[in-house]
Enzyme design. Structure first.
Site, short mmCIF file in Angstrom:
data_model
loop_
_atom_site.label_atom_id
_atom_site.label_comp_id
_atom_site.label_asym_id
_atom_site.label_seq_id
_atom_site.Cartn_x
_atom_site.Cartn_y
_atom_site.Cartn_z
N LYS A 1 -8.19 14.31 4.86
CA LYS A 1 -7.39 13.07 4.86
C LYS A 1 -6.35 13.23 5.95
CE LYS A 1 -6.42 14.04 0.39
NZ LYS A 1 -6.49 12.97 -0.57
N ARG A 2 -5.61 12.16 6.24
CA ARG A 2 -4.55 12.30 7.23
C ARG A 2 -3.62 13.44 6.84
NH1 ARG A 2 -4.27 8.44 11.50
NH2 ARG A 2 -2.34 9.52 11.99
N HIS B 1 0.80 -1.24 0.00
CA HIS B 1 0.00 0.00 0.00
C HIS B 1 0.82 1.27 0.00
CE1 HIS B 1 -3.97 -1.84 0.84
NE2 HIS B 1 -3.27 -2.75 1.49
N LYS C 1 -14.65 8.70 -3.77
CA LYS C 1 -15.89 9.03 -3.05
C LYS C 1 -16.40 10.40 -3.47
CE LYS C 1 -14.01 6.27 0.65
NZ LYS C 1 -13.16 6.27 1.85
N THR D 1 -8.46 6.89 -1.95
CA THR D 1 -9.80 6.35 -2.22
C THR D 1 -10.86 7.42 -2.00
OG1 THR D 1 -9.67 5.44 0.02
CG2 THR D 1 -9.39 3.90 -1.80
N LYS E 1 1.11 14.53 1.30
CA LYS E 1 -0.24 14.86 0.80
C LYS E 1 -0.40 16.36 0.56
CE LYS E 1 -2.39 10.98 3.35
NZ LYS E 1 -3.03 10.08 2.37
#
Ligand code: GLS
Length: 838
Positions: free
Chosen positions: A567-568, A374, A682, A678, A573
């Site tokens: 998100k985290r 992952h 969504k 992911t 990111k």
């Protein structure tokens, strides 16, 4: 002991078999019964918590009968089962999902109304089951939903943490962590006090010849802890198949409570032993994409893996088959490297306990396991120190050395002239201390390795696992692009949109075959449809605006463009790039004349996400976002043109409110760093567009929905290495717009600049590893394109409809079917029609 009821008495059983409710009156009767008996309350003291409890129990009763029958059916069929081993299952709430999946929501809604409750209020009483950090854990939860919905005989195995991911509070702009004790009342789990496994740690290994002259190896543990099973039913959508998630909880082995000590007055230390055992399953490690190498974490891993394998092996042995048939009956999927010890444990069981020869055992093992990678981030790749292992799991260390020896011998035979290759692929890293490379062990012990999006699967084959592709051949490496369950992420989170889609596509079948969404394409120019579509988006934004108001006190305009990044929090990111972009927007607005401001599209920038408690940079990013918010939100020059919101304690149930309300969401990781993502799926499925980099699943989303419907920007993965090299060895020119942003920060515009020094100097002075400056210009320009596009609402709505209509590929059902066919070789077990009715 035979536990079956003898044949003659079975008629009586059938007569009184639990049935659950089938209509509103029966549901109400069950709810009242549970209030009055199970909960020992009455209509005079039944609050929403009690109503939630009773409604859940009523529903649960119905679920349990399905669940029992599913397990019976699977046992009788005696076919292959899938075991999904994951340290994280980020389930969120269960009640709403269970009602929708078994088709009882309307009954429950009407029934609860009769009894004086609004169903939404009851649903929101439930505490999230937050046994995960982020995408990896939520993926496991979506997979369970899909496996049940597709009637695949499957079990999830995990840990029953007493504390899930911490609750995040924002105090003076800083993240504060509060423990999440979630088990006060949990109607969704069933303790199985009869299913208890002894797990041993430490101790000694002995090797000797027995009376028959055979070599015997024994491992006597120095510490024994018990694993107790807790089962959670997983209902499929529109099927009676209800699978099982089994979570293990640790407790002291019986007799561990030392009565000697107790009687001699040393009560405290006898309790301490008890507590030490319970510590193993006490907390979820709150790191996403980071390996910390703590001994307790390794204990958790072995505890969980050993208990699960004991269970799997026991189930197999009941069938009295030969060991060679094991992999025809059992497929075990490793969710990341966290359960890699299962490979070693199965080999140990087969050779030490069952007496198989090494080669025979190893062939069974490698046919059984599949490994999903992952991440390619180096800091997330698990390694365990050999001395730690030697102490905690001495026998397992020996087996790992043997696995490595045989593996390196085959490599040597295949590539005799490549000495360096052996060092590179060795499971043991020759460092100080030596380390066990868990990913390598997982590859060597599995028959298939997969990445989670096309780019990611290509990257692992060409970078971190390149040598292994040569050794095992390309067929052992594959891609299975992630997916999401449309049940939770469309039907449950966005009921009005789901209803509209159903009205145009002939019912709810799209929830089982998401490609049916294609049929929406013909409505892209349908005025009436577009109006309804836009109204639903607006209503979802109003709902989020209310949530923002009650949680932060800030009023936001639901007509503004909602720009969301949840998100985290992680440097890769790039939430820092987002907030720098917001500052840039703020400075631009400040420099404008009132006339110029009138032409601007108002925006609400919404952030949410947890930082790992020890990740200081991530915490600094949260602090900066909050500081910028407090300046911008109170600036009269800006008004509605820009609001900056940080939503506290982002979790699954909040995502269900946030995701349907987005106009644009940000998936802006440095290219090549986000394995898949992911939430991008969504957001698009709920009629939002994306601003994103060419990374992870963004690439496949673009391929499916078309590049006119996504705002892509930034450098490509293939250029990242060169850019980093240039930063280190050449001149690093700061982007001029970013320089202005930094000047504003340094001028204390958002409070003491010293607080944010590290964020700035990571880019200015320390090589800008995540390429924020390199991508900033393209990011700002693309955001301007978003502003322009949003002004043409008609066109914008068409883009969102078109996008939704093309999202079928991203259902986790498609994804699970791929795993089932290409990795697990397992077939669905479809219930008989009479079972569906009964
Ligand atoms: C992750 C990746 O970072 C995500 O990109 C991915 O979508 C997810 C599920 O495959 O796995 N890996 C990880 O350690 N945490 C994740 O969320």
């Amino acid at each position: 002991v035979e536990a079956s009821i003898p044949e003659p008495q079975r008629e009586a059983w059938k007569k009184f078999q639990a049935k659950g409710f089938t209509n509103k009156e029966e549901f109400e009767r069950e709810v009242v019964r549970h209030v009055e008996t199970t909960l020992a309350r009455s209509m005079f003291n039944c609050d929403e918590t009690a109503a939630y409890a009773a409604a859940s129990l009523a529903l649960r009763d119905r679920l349990i009968t399905q669940w029992n029958r599913t397990q019976q059916r699977q046992t009788f069929a005696d076919g292959k089962r899938v075991y999904y081993l994951s340290l994280e299952f980020l389930m969120g709430r269960a009640l709403d999902n269970a009602m929708l999946n078994i088709g009882a929501k309307d009954i429950a809604k009407d029934g609860l109304a009769d009894l004086g409750f609004r169903i939404e209020d009851i649903i929101s009483q439930e505490h999230d089951a937050a046994l995960g950090n982020g995408g990896l854990g939520r993926l496991a939860a979506c997979f369970l939903d899909s496996m049940a919905s597709l009637n695949i005989p499957a079990w999830g195995y995990g840990l029953r943490y007493r504390y899930g991911i911490f609750k995040q509070e924002i105090v003076d702009g800083y993240q504060v962590e509060v423990p999440d004790y979630w088990l006060d009342f949990n109607p969704w789990e069933f303790p199985r006090h009869d299913i208890v496994v002894d797990i041993q740690f430490y101790g000694n290994v002995r090797k000797y010849q027995n009376e028959q002259g055979k070599n015997v190896i024994t491992w006597d543990g120095g510490e024994v802890v018990q694993a107790v099973a807790y089962d959670v039913p997983i209902p499929g959508y529109d099927t009676v198949s209800t699978n099982n998630m089994r979570l293990w909880s640790s407790k002291a082995a019986s007799g561990e409570f030392d009565f000697q000590k107790f009687n001699s007055g040393d009560y405290e230390s006898s309790v301490a032993d008890q507590q030490r055992a319970e510590t193993i399953s006490a907390v979820l490690y709150p790191n996403d994409n980071l390996d910390r190498g703590k001994e307790l974490r390794l204990k958790q891993q072995y505890f969980w893996v050993a208990a699960s394998l004991y269970d799997i092996v026991r189930r197999f042995k009941k069938s009295k088959r030969a060991w060679v048939e094991f992999s025809d009956q059992v497929a075990i999927q490793l969710n990341d490297t966290h359960p890699t010890l299962a490979i070693v444990e199965l080999q140990r069981i087969l050779i030490d306990l069952e007496g198989l020869e090494w080669d025979e055992a190893w062939s069974i093992v490698t046919k059984t396991f599949g490994y999903t990678n992952h991440t390619v981030l180096p800091e997330a790749l698990e390694k365990w120190s050999v001395p730690l292992f030697q102490n905690l799991l001495p026998r397992h260390l020996q087996i790992i050395y043997d696995i490595n020896l045989y593996f390196l011998q085959t490599v040597e035979r295949k590539f005799p002239k490549e000495r360096e290759l052996l060092g590179r692929v060795s499971i043991i890293e020759e460092s100080q201390p030596k380390m066990i490379r868990m990913a390598y062990l997982a590859i060597v012990g599995s028959h298939k390795v997969n990445g989670v999006a096309e780019l990611h699967s290509d990257l692992i084959k060409t970078t971190i696992f390149k040598d292994f592709v040569r050794i095992f051949g390309p067929d052992n490496f594959t891609n299975v692009t992630n997916g999401i369950t449309p049940r939770r992420w469309l039907h449950q989170a966005n009921p009005r949109l789901s209803e509209l889609i159903a009205s145009k596509t002939g019912g709810l079948d799209f929830l089982k075959d998401l490609n049916i969404l294609n049929e929406l394409e013909k409505f892209v120019d349908d005025k009436e449809f577009k109006k309804e579509w836009a109204e639903i988006k607006y209503a979802n934004k109003v709902r989020l605006a209310k949530h923002i108001k009650t949680t932060t006190g800030v009023t936001v305009n639901p007509s503004a463009l909602f720009d969301i990044q949840v998100k985290r929090i992680h440097e890769y990111k790039r939430q820092q790039m987002n907030i720098f972009g917001v500052i840039h927007r703020y400075l631009t607005i400040k420099a404008m004349t009132p006339e110029e401001r009138k032409k601007l599209a108002p925006r609400v920038s919404i952030f949410g996400g947890k930082a790992a408690p020890g990740y200081w940079m991530a915490k600094t990013i949260i602090h900066l976002i909050n500081q910028v918010g407090s300046v911008v939100n109170n600036d009269k020059d800006v008004g509605d043109l820009l609001k900056v919101i940080f939503l506290e304690d982002y979790n699954v149930s909040k995502a269900e409110i946030i995701v349907p309300a987005s106009d644009i969401s940000e998936h802006i990781s440095t290219a090549g760093t986000e394995a898949s993502g992911t939430s991008n799926m969504k957001f698009v499925l709920n009629g939002g567009l994306i601003i994103g980099t060419c990374d992870g699943a963004n690439i496949e989303i673009t391929r499916e929905i078309g590049e006119n419907n996504i705002f892509l920007f930034g450098n490509l993965a293939e250029d990242v290495e060169d850019l980093r090299h240039a930063h280190t060895y050449g001149a690093h020119n700061l982007d001029p717009d970013l320089a202005k942003v930094f000047d504003a920060i340094k001028a204390n515009t958002f409070g003491d600049a010293g607080s944010f020094g590290a964020l700035v100097s990571a880019i200015e002075d320390h090589g800008d590893y995540y390429l924020v400056s390199d991508d900033f210009h393209s990011y700002i320009q693309t955001q301007a394109l978003v502003d322009e596009a949003y002004k043409d609402q008609d066109e914008w709505v068409s883009k969102t409809i078109l996008s939704v209509s093309r999202m079928g590929f991203f259902s986790s059902d498609r994804c699970i079917n791929e795993y089932a066919e290409t990795i697990w070789n397992v077939e669905p077990l479809v219930p008989e029609p009479q079972e569906r009715n009964g």
